[in-house]
Motif scaffolding. Structure first.
Motif, PDB file in Angstrom:
ATOM      1  N   TYR A 199       0.850  -1.188   0.000  1.00  7.60           N
ATOM      2  CA  TYR A 199       0.000   0.000   0.000  1.00  7.60           C
ATOM      3  C   TYR A 199       0.887   1.240   0.000  1.00  7.60           C
ATOM      4  O   TYR A 199       1.848   1.337   0.744  1.00  7.60           O
ATOM      5  CB  TYR A 199      -0.928   0.041   1.213  1.00  7.60           C
ATOM      6  CG  TYR A 199      -1.756   1.313   1.269  1.00  7.60           C
ATOM      7  CD1 TYR A 199      -2.703   1.576   0.292  1.00  7.60           C
ATOM      8  CD2 TYR A 199      -1.563   2.252   2.266  1.00  7.60           C
ATOM      9  CE1 TYR A 199      -3.442   2.740   0.309  1.00  7.60           C
ATOM     10  CE2 TYR A 199      -2.305   3.418   2.298  1.00  7.60           C
ATOM     11  CZ  TYR A 199      -3.249   3.660   1.316  1.00  7.60           C
ATOM     12  OH  TYR A 199      -3.973   4.822   1.346  1.00  7.60           O
ATOM     13  N   LYS A 200       0.545   2.165  -0.871  1.00  7.13           N
ATOM     14  CA  LYS A 200       1.213   3.470  -0.915  1.00  7.13           C
ATOM     15  C   LYS A 200       0.100   4.493  -1.067  1.00  7.13           C
ATOM     16  O   LYS A 200      -0.669   4.448  -2.037  1.00  7.13           O
ATOM     17  CB  LYS A 200       2.175   3.530  -2.099  1.00  7.13           C
ATOM     18  CG  LYS A 200       2.883   4.858  -2.228  1.00  7.13           C
ATOM     19  CD  LYS A 200       3.786   4.856  -3.461  1.00  7.13           C
ATOM     20  CE  LYS A 200       4.270   6.268  -3.744  1.00  7.13           C
ATOM     21  NZ  LYS A 200       4.810   6.386  -5.084  1.00  7.13           N
ATOM     22  N   LYS A 201      -0.024   5.360  -0.101  1.00  5.16           N
ATOM     23  CA  LYS A 201      -1.124   6.317  -0.083  1.00  5.16           C
ATOM     24  C   LYS A 201      -1.053   7.306  -1.240  1.00  5.16           C
ATOM     25  O   LYS A 201      -2.064   7.654  -1.835  1.00  5.16           O
ATOM     26  CB  LYS A 201      -1.158   7.072   1.252  1.00  5.16           C
ATOM     27  CG  LYS A 201      -2.348   7.991   1.392  1.00  5.16           C
ATOM     28  CD  LYS A 201      -2.402   8.612   2.764  1.00  5.16           C
ATOM     29  CE  LYS A 201      -3.569   9.563   2.893  1.00  5.16           C
ATOM     30  NZ  LYS A 201      -3.630  10.197   4.201  1.00  5.16           N
ATOM     31  N   GLY A 202       0.109   7.758  -1.579  1.00  2.00           N
ATOM     32  CA  GLY A 202       0.242   8.753  -2.633  1.00  2.00           C
ATOM     33  C   GLY A 202      -0.207  10.127  -2.148  1.00  2.00           C
ATOM     34  O   GLY A 202      -0.723  10.268  -1.044  1.00  2.00           O
ATOM     35  N   ILE A 203       0.006  11.117  -2.976  1.00  2.00           N
ATOM     36  CA  ILE A 203      -0.397  12.475  -2.619  1.00  2.00           C
ATOM     37  C   ILE A 203      -1.096  13.129  -3.805  1.00  2.00           C
ATOM     38  O   ILE A 203      -0.726  12.903  -4.956  1.00  2.00           O
ATOM     39  CB  ILE A 203       0.808  13.336  -2.167  1.00  2.00           C
ATOM     40  CG1 ILE A 203       1.920  13.328  -3.214  1.00  2.00           C
ATOM     41  CG2 ILE A 203       1.328  12.888  -0.825  1.00  2.00           C
ATOM     42  CD1 ILE A 203       3.061  14.280  -2.930  1.00  2.00           C
ATOM     43  N   HIS A 204      -2.112  13.914  -3.488  1.00  2.00           N
ATOM     44  CA  HIS A 204      -2.925  14.544  -4.526  1.00  2.00           C
ATOM     45  C   HIS A 204      -2.120  15.415  -5.489  1.00  2.00           C
ATOM     46  O   HIS A 204      -2.162  15.202  -6.696  1.00  2.00           O
ATOM     47  CB  HIS A 204      -4.065  15.336  -3.871  1.00  2.00           C
ATOM     48  CG  HIS A 204      -4.867  16.116  -4.849  1.00  2.00           C
ATOM     49  ND1 HIS A 204      -4.744  17.466  -4.971  1.00  2.00           N
ATOM     50  CD2 HIS A 204      -5.777  15.738  -5.773  1.00  2.00           C
ATOM     51  CE1 HIS A 204      -5.557  17.896  -5.919  1.00  2.00           C
ATOM     52  NE2 HIS A 204      -6.195  16.864  -6.411  1.00  2.00           N
ATOM     53  N   PRO A 205      -1.359  16.394  -5.017  1.00  2.00           N
ATOM     54  CA  PRO A 205      -0.611  17.221  -5.971  1.00  2.00           C
ATOM     55  C   PRO A 205       0.438  16.425  -6.745  1.00  2.00           C
ATOM     56  O   PRO A 205       0.787  16.774  -7.860  1.00  2.00           O
ATOM     57  CB  PRO A 205       0.079  18.286  -5.105  1.00  2.00           C
ATOM     58  CG  PRO A 205      -0.585  18.233  -3.786  1.00  2.00           C
ATOM     59  CD  PRO A 205      -1.185  16.871  -3.656  1.00  2.00           C
ATOM     60  N   GLY A 206       0.918  15.343  -6.159  1.00  2.00           N
ATOM     61  CA  GLY A 206       1.947  14.538  -6.808  1.00  2.00           C
ATOM     62  C   GLY A 206       1.456  13.827  -8.052  1.00  2.00           C
ATOM     63  O   GLY A 206       2.250  13.425  -8.894  1.00  2.00           O
ATOM     64  N   ARG A 207       0.113  13.660  -8.191  1.00  2.00           N
ATOM     65  CA  ARG A 207      -0.405  12.987  -9.381  1.00  2.00           C
ATOM     66  C   ARG A 207      -0.316  13.873 -10.624  1.00  2.00           C
ATOM     67  O   ARG A 207      -0.656  13.450 -11.713  1.00  2.00           O
ATOM     68  CB  ARG A 207      -1.846  12.525  -9.141  1.00  2.00           C
ATOM     69  CG  ARG A 207      -1.917  11.313  -8.246  1.00  2.00           C
ATOM     70  CD  ARG A 207      -3.249  10.625  -8.280  1.00  2.00           C
ATOM     71  NE  ARG A 207      -4.385  11.487  -8.022  1.00  2.00           N
ATOM     72  CZ  ARG A 207      -4.836  11.822  -6.811  1.00  2.00           C
ATOM     73  NH1 ARG A 207      -4.236  11.356  -5.750  1.00  2.00           N
ATOM     74  NH2 ARG A 207      -5.890  12.591  -6.680  1.00  2.00           N
ATOM     75  N   LEU A 208       0.158  15.100 -10.436  1.00  2.00           N
ATOM     76  CA  LEU A 208       0.401  15.978 -11.580  1.00  2.00           C
ATOM     77  C   LEU A 208       1.751  15.679 -12.225  1.00  2.00           C
ATOM     78  O   LEU A 208       2.045  16.148 -13.313  1.00  2.00           O
ATOM     79  CB  LEU A 208       0.350  17.448 -11.148  1.00  2.00           C
ATOM     80  CG  LEU A 208      -1.005  17.924 -10.619  1.00  2.00           C
ATOM     81  CD1 LEU A 208      -0.875  19.305 -10.025  1.00  2.00           C
ATOM     82  CD2 LEU A 208      -2.037  17.890 -11.718  1.00  2.00           C
ATOM     83  N   VAL A 209       2.577  14.887 -11.537  1.00  2.00           N
ATOM     84  CA  VAL A 209       3.900  14.512 -12.023  1.00  2.00           C
ATOM     85  C   VAL A 209       3.956  12.979 -12.081  1.00  2.00           C
ATOM     86  O   VAL A 209       3.597  12.316 -11.115  1.00  2.00           O
ATOM     87  CB  VAL A 209       5.007  15.039 -11.070  1.00  2.00           C
ATOM     88  CG1 VAL A 209       6.376  14.656 -11.575  1.00  2.00           C
ATOM     89  CG2 VAL A 209       4.876  16.540 -10.888  1.00  2.00           C
ATOM     90  N   PRO A 210       4.385  12.413 -13.206  1.00  2.00           N
ATOM     91  CA  PRO A 210       4.424  10.951 -13.321  1.00  2.00           C
ATOM     92  C   PRO A 210       5.203  10.281 -12.186  1.00  2.00           C
ATOM     93  O   PRO A 210       6.291  10.717 -11.810  1.00  2.00           O
ATOM     94  CB  PRO A 210       5.118  10.712 -14.668  1.00  2.00           C
ATOM     95  CG  PRO A 210       4.871  11.966 -15.443  1.00  2.00           C
ATOM     96  CD  PRO A 210       4.840  13.073 -14.420  1.00  2.00           C
ATOM     97  N   LYS A 211       4.639   9.239 -11.615  1.00  2.00           N
ATOM     98  CA  LYS A 211       5.214   8.350 -10.595  1.00  2.00           C
ATOM     99  C   LYS A 211       5.491   9.012  -9.244  1.00  2.00           C
ATOM    100  O   LYS A 211       6.036   8.386  -8.356  1.00  2.00           O
ATOM    101  CB  LYS A 211       6.477   7.677 -11.104  1.00  2.00           C
ATOM    102  CG  LYS A 211       6.215   6.809 -12.307  1.00  2.00           C
ATOM    103  CD  LYS A 211       7.423   5.993 -12.668  1.00  2.00           C
ATOM    104  CE  LYS A 211       7.190   5.291 -13.964  1.00  2.00           C
ATOM    105  NZ  LYS A 211       7.006   3.906 -13.905  1.00  2.00           N
ATOM    106  N   VAL A 212       5.117  10.261  -9.063  1.00  2.00           N
ATOM    107  CA  VAL A 212       5.414  10.940  -7.810  1.00  2.00           C
ATOM    108  C   VAL A 212       4.311  10.714  -6.782  1.00  2.00           C
ATOM    109  O   VAL A 212       4.576  10.346  -5.652  1.00  2.00           O
ATOM    110  CB  VAL A 212       5.639  12.456  -8.038  1.00  2.00           C
ATOM    111  CG1 VAL A 212       5.763  13.197  -6.717  1.00  2.00           C
ATOM    112  CG2 VAL A 212       6.886  12.666  -8.880  1.00  2.00           C
ATOM    113  N   GLY A 213       3.064  10.910  -7.169  1.00  2.00           N
ATOM    114  CA  GLY A 213       1.975  10.825  -6.200  1.00  2.00           C
ATOM    115  C   GLY A 213       1.110   9.598  -6.338  1.00  2.00           C
ATOM    116  O   GLY A 213      -0.036   9.585  -5.889  1.00  2.00           O
ATOM    117  N   ASP A 214       1.623   8.541  -6.959  1.00  2.00           N
ATOM    118  CA  ASP A 214       0.832   7.335  -7.207  1.00  2.00           C
ATOM    119  C   ASP A 214       0.279   6.726  -5.918  1.00  2.00           C
ATOM    120  O   ASP A 214       0.988   6.619  -4.921  1.00  2.00           O
ATOM    121  CB  ASP A 214       1.661   6.271  -7.922  1.00  2.00           C
ATOM    122  CG  ASP A 214       2.063   6.675  -9.319  1.00  2.00           C
ATOM    123  OD1 ASP A 214       1.639   7.757  -9.772  1.00  2.00           O
ATOM    124  OD2 ASP A 214       2.804   5.918  -9.955  1.00  2.00           O
TER     125      ASP A 214
END
Length: 168
Positions: free
Chosen positions: A97-112
């Motif tokens: 499990y990786k929660k990810g971050i909302h703004p990070g989904r604007l950059v590939p593989k950062v906020g997944d």
């Protein structure tokens, strides 16, 4: 020259529209299972565990358990004491499990946001099937939603129950 410019503009717009279409999960029919109002087969979720050996700031066990129960209820397969029919049990294990971050989904593989779950479907002590589901909400997915980390549990639960019903 004016005609060429119009033609290029139309072609450019068409290419952009087709290139931006990522498709949706609703476009894919996952097997022949049609949800029934009530099914003679019932499944009871008996255990959900976090096998990642990590502590998260969200209730991964509770979110997955709730998702599985809701998916079973929709199909009329949720076990209760009053329910008759054939009973199967389901044990789920959160493997990754990786929660990810909302703004990070604007950059590939950062906020997944990533969730991997393995399940054992059992008939009494006999294992009927081992089922695995992996979902990732990544670059460009759910950009307007701050709760992708929550949605991934419902998606995985739906996939697991779809697979389980095909195994029965």
């Amino acid at each position: 020259m004016d005609g060429r410019l119009r033609f290029l503009a139309i072609i450019s717009i068409a290419v952009l529209l087709f290139a931006c279409h990522r498709g949706s999960r609703d476009d894919i029919i996952q097997g022949p299972y049609v949800p029934a109002i009530s099914s003679p087969t019932k499944i009871q979720v008996v255990d959900v565990s976090n096998d990642t050996r990590q502590v998260f700031d969200v209730d991964v066990i509770g979110l997955l358990w709730t998702g599985l129960d809701e998916s079973l209820r929709k199909r009329g397969m949720y076990w209760t004491k009053e329910a008759g029919g054939k009973l199967y049990t389901l044990e789920a294990h959160v493997v990754e499990y990786k929660k990810g971050i909302h703004p990070g989904r604007l950059v590939p593989k950062v906020g997944d946001t990533v969730l991997v779950v393995k399940c054992e479907l059992k008939d009494g002590d006999r294992q009927v099937a081992t089922i695995e589901s992996k979902r990732k909400i990544g670059f460009g997915d759910m950009l307007l939603s701050r709760e992708a980390w929550k949605a991934v549990f419902s998606e995985v639960a739906e996939d697991l129950i779809n697979q389980a019903t095909r195994k029965l």
